[in-house]
Design a protein around this motif. Structure first.
Motif, mmCIF file in Angstrom:
data_model
loop_
_atom_site.group_PDB
_atom_site.id
_atom_site.type_symbol
_atom_site.label_atom_id
_atom_site.label_comp_id
_atom_site.label_asym_id
_atom_site.label_seq_id
_atom_site.Cartn_x
_atom_site.Cartn_y
_atom_site.Cartn_z
ATOM 1 N N VAL A 1 52.365 -138.341 3.799
ATOM 2 C CA VAL A 1 50.994 -137.879 4.040
ATOM 3 C C VAL A 1 50.615 -138.069 5.506
ATOM 4 O O VAL A 1 50.038 -137.173 6.146
ATOM 5 N N ALA A 2 50.947 -139.223 6.064
ATOM 6 C CA ALA A 2 50.606 -139.502 7.467
ATOM 7 C C ALA A 2 51.276 -138.517 8.407
ATOM 8 O O ALA A 2 50.690 -138.118 9.426
ATOM 9 N N ARG A 3 52.484 -138.118 8.090
ATOM 10 C CA ARG A 3 53.216 -137.189 8.956
ATOM 11 C C ARG A 3 52.633 -135.783 8.950
ATOM 12 O O ARG A 3 52.936 -134.975 9.835
ATOM 13 N N GLN A 4 51.812 -135.486 7.967
ATOM 14 C CA GLN A 4 51.203 -134.159 7.899
ATOM 15 C C GLN A 4 50.031 -134.013 8.854
ATOM 16 O O GLN A 4 49.488 -132.919 9.010
ATOM 17 N N GLY A 5 49.652 -135.111 9.493
ATOM 18 C CA GLY A 5 48.540 -135.080 10.436
ATOM 19 C C GLY A 5 47.266 -135.517 9.758
ATOM 20 O O GLY A 5 46.774 -134.824 8.848
ATOM 21 N N GLN A 6 46.748 -136.655 10.171
ATOM 22 C CA GLN A 6 45.573 -137.233 9.528
ATOM 23 C C GLN A 6 44.621 -137.780 10.587
ATOM 24 O O GLN A 6 45.043 -138.228 11.649
ATOM 25 N N GLU A 7 43.328 -137.721 10.292
ATOM 26 C CA GLU A 7 42.366 -138.469 11.097
ATOM 27 C C GLU A 7 42.610 -139.937 10.774
ATOM 28 O O GLU A 7 42.562 -140.342 9.613
ATOM 29 N N ALA A 8 42.914 -140.724 11.795
ATOM 30 C CA ALA A 8 43.529 -142.024 11.590
ATOM 31 C C ALA A 8 42.673 -142.984 10.758
ATOM 32 O O ALA A 8 43.142 -143.546 9.762
ATOM 33 N N ARG A 9 41.428 -143.189 11.155
ATOM 34 C CA ARG A 9 40.594 -144.143 10.420
ATOM 35 C C ARG A 9 40.421 -143.705 8.972
ATOM 36 O O ARG A 9 40.540 -144.515 8.043
ATOM 37 N N GLY A 10 40.184 -142.419 8.759
ATOM 38 C CA GLY A 10 40.019 -141.904 7.407
ATOM 39 C C GLY A 10 41.280 -142.079 6.571
ATOM 40 O O GLY A 10 41.213 -142.366 5.374
ATOM 41 N N PHE A 11 42.446 -141.917 7.196
ATOM 42 C CA PHE A 11 43.702 -142.090 6.479
ATOM 43 C C PHE A 11 43.808 -143.500 5.920
ATOM 44 O O PHE A 11 44.118 -143.693 4.739
ATOM 45 N N PHE A 12 43.566 -144.489 6.768
ATOM 46 C CA PHE A 12 43.686 -145.876 6.309
ATOM 47 C C PHE A 12 42.646 -146.202 5.247
ATOM 48 O O PHE A 12 42.936 -146.884 4.254
ATOM 49 N N GLU A 13 41.427 -145.693 5.408
ATOM 50 C CA GLU A 13 40.362 -146.037 4.465
ATOM 51 C C GLU A 13 40.523 -145.328 3.127
ATOM 52 O O GLU A 13 40.103 -145.852 2.088
ATOM 53 N N ARG A 14 41.124 -144.139 3.109
ATOM 54 C CA ARG A 14 41.299 -143.395 1.859
ATOM 55 C C ARG A 14 42.467 -143.908 1.024
ATOM 56 O O ARG A 14 42.401 -143.921 -0.211
ATOM 57 N N PHE A 15 43.543 -144.314 1.687
ATOM 58 C CA PHE A 15 44.786 -144.569 0.967
ATOM 59 C C PHE A 15 45.195 -146.041 0.877
ATOM 60 O O PHE A 15 46.202 -146.362 0.257
ATOM 61 N N PHE A 16 44.400 -146.933 1.474
ATOM 62 C CA PHE A 16 44.758 -148.349 1.483
ATOM 63 C C PHE A 16 43.609 -149.211 0.998
ATOM 64 O O PHE A 16 42.435 -148.818 1.072
ATOM 65 N N THR A 17 43.959 -150.406 0.539
ATOM 66 C CA THR A 17 42.988 -151.445 0.195
ATOM 67 C C THR A 17 43.324 -152.703 0.985
ATOM 68 O O THR A 17 44.482 -153.135 0.993
ATOM 69 N N PRO A 18 42.352 -153.310 1.672
ATOM 70 C CA PRO A 18 42.618 -154.577 2.376
ATOM 71 C C PRO A 18 42.814 -155.720 1.373
ATOM 72 O O PRO A 18 41.986 -155.909 0.469
ATOM 73 N N VAL A 19 43.913 -156.457 1.536
ATOM 74 C CA VAL A 19 44.235 -157.558 0.627
ATOM 75 C C VAL A 19 44.433 -158.839 1.449
ATOM 76 O O VAL A 19 45.272 -158.879 2.350
ATOM 77 N N LEU A 20 43.658 -159.856 1.128
ATOM 78 C CA LEU A 20 43.806 -161.169 1.765
ATOM 79 C C LEU A 20 44.729 -162.015 0.892
ATOM 80 O O LEU A 20 44.417 -162.291 -0.265
#
Length: 339
Positions: free
Chosen positions: A65-84
């Motif tokens: 998905v990242a290689r297809q070209g993404q707005e960077a901040r939106g990519f991380f926020e849509r597809f990831f969850t922060p885990v402590l």
């Protein structure tokens, strides 16, 4: 790269310390201090350097998905969850760097101290036997000759570096193996002898003491029987960083070394480093180190050369590290997750 945290000369965690069973807490991106102000595009470019080497289907899918070209901040926020991830140990951030040494392809003049390739019998000799008796001399194992034995020692601590040749140009070397002897901290040796207090020991303090104390300084280095051999890695362009644990170039102030027992290599990690120079930044876990143990233990790559070395050597700070996990992988941690 190996033993970088030991460049400070002191053990940062007891080898026998019991590690608590980790707990996991899901966070929101709003919980990350300074998240909105970071350069997410810079982090995405570093992530793309190594995500293709990740094995999990979750990670491979996100890499595509990242290689297809993404707005960077939106990519991380849509597809990831922060885990402590908390293993009961206090967070600790240190820094590492790629040294630059002066050397020659032939022995002569000030260039008297060899960098050796891995021999067929690497475990046969201690550091003292290799350096004092020339156990591997004249066997065609010399990659280059360096003008300072202390620089050679610290190159072995860092595990990789660049040599500026007397004829012009550069030679890059990386970790090629070791003699299998146990690593002993020369900083602790100075403390044990009553020369310094623990809080006084740093890489620069060790360098200066060894250089100022002649034969006694040389013997201090022999107290560490571990000896590192190198290999040439000139396929890496001079304008790129050294190879990390993923066999890709690491990136100044965007690569972090972690403990892969807790953090997947290639994962984005959010750093909140405290101390005199606080740092909130999205980095990528692309490296490891034998002294990097625990879920909240990280080593930040500061770049190449003396200035990077000075900056890295000053870092010994608390804070927290948050791993960005694919959504499915993050929720698979339930019921071990604290929300």
């Amino acid at each position: 790269m190996i033993l970088r945290a030991a460049a400070l000369g002191l053990s940062l965690m007891s080898a026998g310390a019991a590690m608590a069973q980790p707990t996991y807490q899901l966070l929101q991106f709003d919980d990350l201090a300074g998240w909105a102000e970071d350069d997410h595009q810079a982090a995405l470019e570093v992530f793309l350097n190594t995500c293709g080497d990740m094995r999990s289907a979750d990670w491979k899918g996100l890499c595509d998905v990242a290689r297809q070209g993404q707005e960077a901040r939106g990519f991380f926020e849509r597809f990831f969850t922060p885990v402590l991830i908390d293993d009961g140990q206090d967070a600790l951030f240190t820094g590492y760097f790629e040294p630059e040494l002066r050397g020659s392809l032939t022995r002569g003049g000030p260039y008297q101290y060899p960098l050796y390739r891995l021999p067929s019998n690497p475990g046969q000799y201690s550091r003292r036997e290799i350096e004092e008796t020339g156990a591997y001399a004249n066997q065609g194992l010399e990659i280059a000759w360096i003008d300072d034995p202390v620089d050679v020692f610290f190159l072995q601590v860092q595990g990789s570096g660049r040599v500026r040749l007397d004829t012009g140009g550069w030679l890059r070397v990386g970790y090629g193996g070791a003699n299998g002897r146990e690593y002993s901290s020369v900083g602790l040796a100075l403390v044990d002898r009553g020369i310094y207090q623990p809080h006084q020991v740093s890489a620069d303090v060790i360098r200066n003491w060894v250089r100022s104390n002649g034969e006694e300084g040389r013997k201090l280095l022999w107290a560490n029987e571990s000896f590192v051999f190198f290999r040439e890695v000139n396929e890496v362009p001079a304008d790129q960083g050294p190879l990390g644990a993923m066999n890709r170039s690491v990136t100044t102030m965007r690569t972090v070394a972690v403990d892969p027992a807790y953090v997947p290599l290639g994962a984005p990690v959010w750093i909140e480093k405290q101390g005199a120079d606080p740092l909130n930044r999205l980095m990528v876990a692309q490296d490891t180190g034998s002294a990097i143990k625990g879920s909240q233990r990280a080593d930040i790559f500061f770049g190449t050369g003396d200035r990077a070395g000075r900056d890295a050597g000053r870092i010994k700070d608390g804070g927290r590290m948050v791993v960005l996990m694919p959504l499915q992988a993050a929720y698979a941690l339930l019921p071990d997750v604290i929300e």
